[in-house]
Design a protein around this motif. Structure first.
Motif, PDB file in Angstrom:
ATOM      1  N   ASP A 331       0.831  -1.203   0.000  1.00 55.02           N
ATOM      2  CA  ASP A 331       0.000   0.000   0.000  1.00 55.02           C
ATOM      3  C   ASP A 331       0.869   1.259   0.000  1.00 55.02           C
ATOM      4  OD1 ASP A 331      -2.479   1.170  -0.214  1.00 55.02           O
ATOM      5  OD2 ASP A 331      -2.662   1.506   1.940  1.00 55.02           O
ATOM      6  N   ARG A 332       1.958   1.204  -0.761  1.00 55.25           N
ATOM      7  CA  ARG A 332       2.840   2.362  -0.920  1.00 55.25           C
ATOM      8  C   ARG A 332       2.719   2.862  -2.346  1.00 55.25           C
ATOM      9  NH1 ARG A 332       8.668   0.393   0.224  1.00 55.25           N
ATOM     10  NH2 ARG A 332       9.109   2.601  -0.102  1.00 55.25           N
ATOM     11  N   PRO A 333       2.554   4.165  -2.546  1.00 54.71           N
ATOM     12  CA  PRO A 333       2.611   4.694  -3.915  1.00 54.71           C
ATOM     13  C   PRO A 333       4.012   4.501  -4.494  1.00 54.71           C
ATOM     14  CG  PRO A 333       1.685   6.303  -2.377  1.00 54.71           C
ATOM     15  CD  PRO A 333       2.276   5.210  -1.556  1.00 54.71           C
ATOM     16  N   VAL A 334       4.058   4.062  -5.728  1.00 55.02           N
ATOM     17  CA  VAL A 334       5.335   3.788  -6.378  1.00 55.02           C
ATOM     18  C   VAL A 334       5.401   4.585  -7.670  1.00 55.02           C
ATOM     19  CG1 VAL A 334       6.852   2.025  -7.349  1.00 55.02           C
ATOM     20  CG2 VAL A 334       5.406   1.482  -5.386  1.00 55.02           C
ATOM     21  N   VAL A 335       6.482   5.316  -7.853  1.00 57.92           N
ATOM     22  CA  VAL A 335       6.732   6.053  -9.087  1.00 57.92           C
ATOM     23  C   VAL A 335       7.929   5.418  -9.783  1.00 57.92           C
ATOM     24  CG1 VAL A 335       7.394   8.264 -10.106  1.00 57.92           C
ATOM     25  CG2 VAL A 335       5.780   8.199  -8.199  1.00 57.92           C
ATOM     26  N   ILE A 336       7.720   4.922 -10.989  1.00 61.23           N
ATOM     27  CA  ILE A 336       8.817   4.404 -11.811  1.00 61.23           C
ATOM     28  C   ILE A 336       9.190   5.518 -12.784  1.00 61.23           C
ATOM     29  CG2 ILE A 336       9.574   2.599 -13.382  1.00 61.23           C
ATOM     30  CD1 ILE A 336       7.430   0.807 -12.311  1.00 61.23           C
ATOM     31  N   PHE A 337      10.376   6.058 -12.594  1.00 59.16           N
ATOM     32  CA  PHE A 337      10.809   7.205 -13.390  1.00 59.16           C
ATOM     33  C   PHE A 337      11.872   6.762 -14.382  1.00 59.16           C
ATOM     34  CE2 PHE A 337      13.599  11.091 -13.722  1.00 59.16           C
ATOM     35  CZ  PHE A 337      12.755  11.751 -14.612  1.00 59.16           C
ATOM     36  N   PHE A 338      11.548   6.837 -15.672  1.00 58.23           N
ATOM     37  CA  PHE A 338      12.489   6.530 -16.742  1.00 58.23           C
ATOM     38  C   PHE A 338      13.064   7.846 -17.266  1.00 58.23           C
ATOM     39  CE2 PHE A 338       9.833   2.710 -16.867  1.00 58.23           C
ATOM     40  CZ  PHE A 338      10.798   1.715 -16.963  1.00 58.23           C
ATOM     41  N   ASP A 339      14.283   8.150 -16.853  1.00 55.75           N
ATOM     42  CA  ASP A 339      14.951   9.329 -17.391  1.00 55.75           C
ATOM     43  C   ASP A 339      15.636   8.957 -18.704  1.00 55.75           C
ATOM     44  OD1 ASP A 339      15.655  11.929 -17.527  1.00 55.75           O
ATOM     45  OD2 ASP A 339      17.103  11.898 -15.880  1.00 55.75           O
ATOM     46  N   GLU A 340      15.798   9.948 -19.588  1.00 56.55           N
ATOM     47  CA  GLU A 340      16.357   9.679 -20.920  1.00 56.55           C
ATOM     48  C   GLU A 340      15.605   8.517 -21.562  1.00 56.55           C
ATOM     49  OE1 GLU A 340      18.405  11.730 -22.157  1.00 56.55           O
ATOM     50  OE2 GLU A 340      18.968  12.825 -20.353  1.00 56.55           O
ATOM     51  N   MET A 341      14.305   8.662 -21.653  1.00 57.07           N
ATOM     52  CA  MET A 341      13.459   7.551 -22.073  1.00 57.07           C
ATOM     53  C   MET A 341      13.766   7.083 -23.494  1.00 57.07           C
ATOM     54  SD  MET A 341       9.347   7.421 -21.545  1.00 57.07           S
ATOM     55  CE  MET A 341       8.523   5.861 -21.233  1.00 57.07           C
ATOM     56  N   GLU A 342      14.236   7.994 -24.320  1.00 58.72           N
ATOM     57  CA  GLU A 342      14.502   7.613 -25.712  1.00 58.72           C
ATOM     58  C   GLU A 342      15.660   6.637 -25.819  1.00 58.72           C
ATOM     59  OE1 GLU A 342      17.215  10.960 -24.751  1.00 58.72           O
ATOM     60  OE2 GLU A 342      15.079  10.565 -24.433  1.00 58.72           O
ATOM     61  N   ALA A 343      16.498   6.543 -24.785  1.00 62.84           N
ATOM     62  CA  ALA A 343      17.614   5.598 -24.832  1.00 62.84           C
ATOM     63  C   ALA A 343      17.132   4.160 -24.793  1.00 62.84           C
ATOM     64  CB  ALA A 343      18.568   5.855 -23.669  1.00 62.84           C
ATOM     65  N   LEU A 344      15.996   3.914 -24.134  1.00 60.29           N
ATOM     66  CA  LEU A 344      15.470   2.556 -24.011  1.00 60.29           C
ATOM     67  C   LEU A 344      14.380   2.236 -25.017  1.00 60.29           C
ATOM     68  CD1 LEU A 344      15.148   1.896 -20.165  1.00 60.29           C
ATOM     69  CD2 LEU A 344      16.545   0.637 -21.793  1.00 60.29           C
TER      70      LEU A 344
END
Length: 590
Positions: A331-344
């Motif tokens: 029950d924890r909010p989770v943020v998945i942050f993809f920086d430089e998304m174009e690299a992946l």
């Protein structure tokens, strides 16, 4: 004397002499005996040493084999078997257990040397086999072999695995592996010829690629992005704080959003503030109270996820989402942050890279749209090359919300500086006195001076002359390249100068002169100004999307005296950066 001589007895002096000689001879013999004893002892030790060396030279070699099991050969024929009623002392001895080993690529059944207890042998061990084909010793399990991925533990001794070629195999678990502690997704070292998994391999930990932290950035820490912050809060906070209304209207929380725009403008800060805000929200989507929950911020180091090994990047992506689901299950909010998304997540089929995105993008899409829901999980992507991201990632239902984070204007720059140049900092005494001791007015004057210097549109602040595809020409000034990171660095430079002055015996304190000097230094050394080498690079740094840039000519000169933010346009030879005029199709895509 006369009587002793008459009786034929030696004189006392002669007896004493003989006794002394006997004693001396006894001492000499004792010393010789000790020397002989030492010599014999040394010779015996040398003989033993030579014997050991001789044994080592003549010792027969042994062959190493992998133990795959223990078994007992079938007993004697019925007509040879002793009767059941025979007494125990007359009964035939029980058949000796034998070892099943993989030797030279063949599975063989070998006997054990006398004294080697079968209880001490475990499946997966290396065993020594002599030239008489007897198992004579046991060695530890090998920790090398082919890497396989554990899919499922079938029982205490068997497991279902996937090999590197994608085949599914059933392997026997080595004695060193505890079936109760193995989890699907673990990497095992296996000998596929023997169908035995021998050890657990610790691979590159996902925690090294993910920063699972509790952010301390709030919306109040971000300046100059009021409209963007409001749009993000409407998209992400409302579903968490008012789940009943969303359920009543049949709406669901967005799965994620894309932050795009020039670098250094606060995209990462926004992602951290989202995690902090969700942790301090009201009810979650399931109706549970969320107050006081600790948010998990998974900051993905995108380029480090890329691996030259087939399937490795996909494995790490699966592990990242698995970690996010585990945190969300608490029950924890989770943020998945993809920086430089174009690299992946480059557009598939572009051929820009090695086309590994043809496997990575489907893996991410399956995680977002998969059977396992991403409850309490929000995906945020940041990029300054949104045109290179695969459109399937950006379509509604995946990254639903797309927000542009632009460069700040003069008013927004003042708001950003207010977060860094505050009234509670040490201020120059003379300037403070000039404002009648009003600390807030003194700090505001410094911020205004910095903004005026940055956003002045004079020939001295001209940076770039661009020619668009239509033939239109535009001169870009320093203010067109300002970012939030640049403003924070300007204040940091001024603070450093004040500290050095105070350490050298000066009065220290922030002053307008030090702030303007920092503006000039940052303008000269800013990577965004000096880093672009193509029209496309300048277009990305400037952040304009009106039309493609055909050519660019730099106007910013090298450092000048007097604290000016930039050199004059004619003080340095301009450098022209051009590209062919784009085709109509390219212009439309841009």
């Amino acid at each position: 004397m006369t009587d002793a001589a008459n009786l034929g007895m030696p004189a006392p002096s002669f007896t004493s002499h003989q006794l002394r000689e006997a004693r001396a001879e006894a001492i000499s013999l004792a010393e010789k005996n000790e020397r002989l004893t030492r010599a014999l002892t040394a010779a015996r030790e040398r003989i033993a040493e030579l014997g050991t060396q001789l044994d080592a030279v003549t010792h027969p070699p042994v062959t190493l084999a992998l133990l795959t099991g223990l078994h007992t050969r079938p007993g004697q024929d019925d007509d040879e078997a002793p009767p059941a009623s025979a007494p125990s002392e007359g009964a035939a001895a029980a058949p000796a257990p034998e070892a099943l080993v993989l030797l030279g690529g063949r599975t063989m059944s070998l006997g054990l040397r006398p004294g080697l207890d079968p209880v001490d042998l475990r499946v997966g061990q290396l065993v020594a086999v002599n030239d008489a084909m007897l198992v004579v010793d046991a060695l530890p399990e090998p920790d090398t072999g082919e890497a396989v991925i554990l899919d499922e533990v079938l029982d205490d001794t068997r497991a279902l695995v996937t090999t590197g070629s994608g085949a599914t195999r059933v392997l026997r678990l080595g004695g060193a592996l505890d079936a109760s502690t193995l989890a699907p997704g673990a990497t095992l070292a296996a000998d596929l010829r023997a169908d035995v998994a021998t050890a657990v391999i610790e691979r590159t930990s996902v925690e090294q690629l993910v920063v699972a932290e509790t952010p301390d950035v709030t919306w109040e820490d971000i300046g100059g992005l009021g409209p963007q912050i409001q749009a993000i809060r409407d998209a992400l906070e409302l579903p968490f704080t008012h789940p009943d209304l969303y359920r009543a209207y049949g709406l669901r929380a967005p799965k994620g959003l894309l932050l795009y725009g020039p670098p250094g403008c606060g995209k990462t800060l926004i992602a951290k503030a989202v995690a902090t805000s969700l942790a301090a929200g009201g009810e979650g989507p399931d109706g549970a109270r969320a107050t006081g929950r600790t948010a998990a911020f998974l900051n993905i180091k995108g380029p480090e996820l890329l691996s030259k090994f087939v399937g490795e990047t996909e494995r790490q992506i699966r592990a990242i989402f698995e970690q996010a689901r585990k945190a969300a299950a608490e029950d924890r909010p989770v943020v998945i942050f993809f920086d430089e998304m174009e690299a992946l997540f480059r557009t598939r089929g572009t051929g820009v890279s090695s086309d590994v995105e043809t496997m990575i993008v489907p893996q991410v899409l399956s995680e977002i749209d998969g059977v396992e829901s991403l409850r309490n999980v929000v995906i945020i992507g940041a990029s300054n090359r949104e045109d290179m991201i695969d459109p399937a990632i950006l379509r509604p239902g995946r990254l639903d919300v797309k927000i542009r984070v632009s460069r700040p204007d003069a008013a927004q720059a003042l708001d950003i500086l207010a977060r860094h140049l505050t009234a509670d900092l040490p201020l120059d005494a003379a300037e403070l006195a000039a404002h009648d001791g009003d600390r807030e007015a003194t700090a505001a004057a410094m911020r205004a001076a910095a903004v005026d210097a940055l956003y002045a549109r004079t020939p001295a602040t001209a940076v770039l002359e661009v020619v668009y595809a239509s033939g239109a020409t535009r001169t870009l000034h320093l203010g067109d390249l300002v970012s939030g990171a640049m403003l924070a660095q300007i204040v940091a430079r001024a603070k450093t100068t004040a500290i050095k002055d105070e350490l050298s015996g000066g009065t220290g304190g922030l002053s307008t002169a030090r702030v303007l000097d920092a503006v000039a230094a940052e303008a000269r050394q800013n990577e965004e100004i000096t880093g672009a080498t193509s029209p496309e690079g300048w277009a990305r740094l400037v952040g304009t999307h009106s039309e493609p840039i055909r050519s660019a000519r730099r106007l910013l000169a090298s450092a000048t005296d007097g604290g000016a933010p930039a050199g004059s346009a004619g003080s340095a030879a301009p450098r022209s950066i051009s590209s062919p005029a784009p085709s109509p199709e390219t212009r439309e895509n841009a």
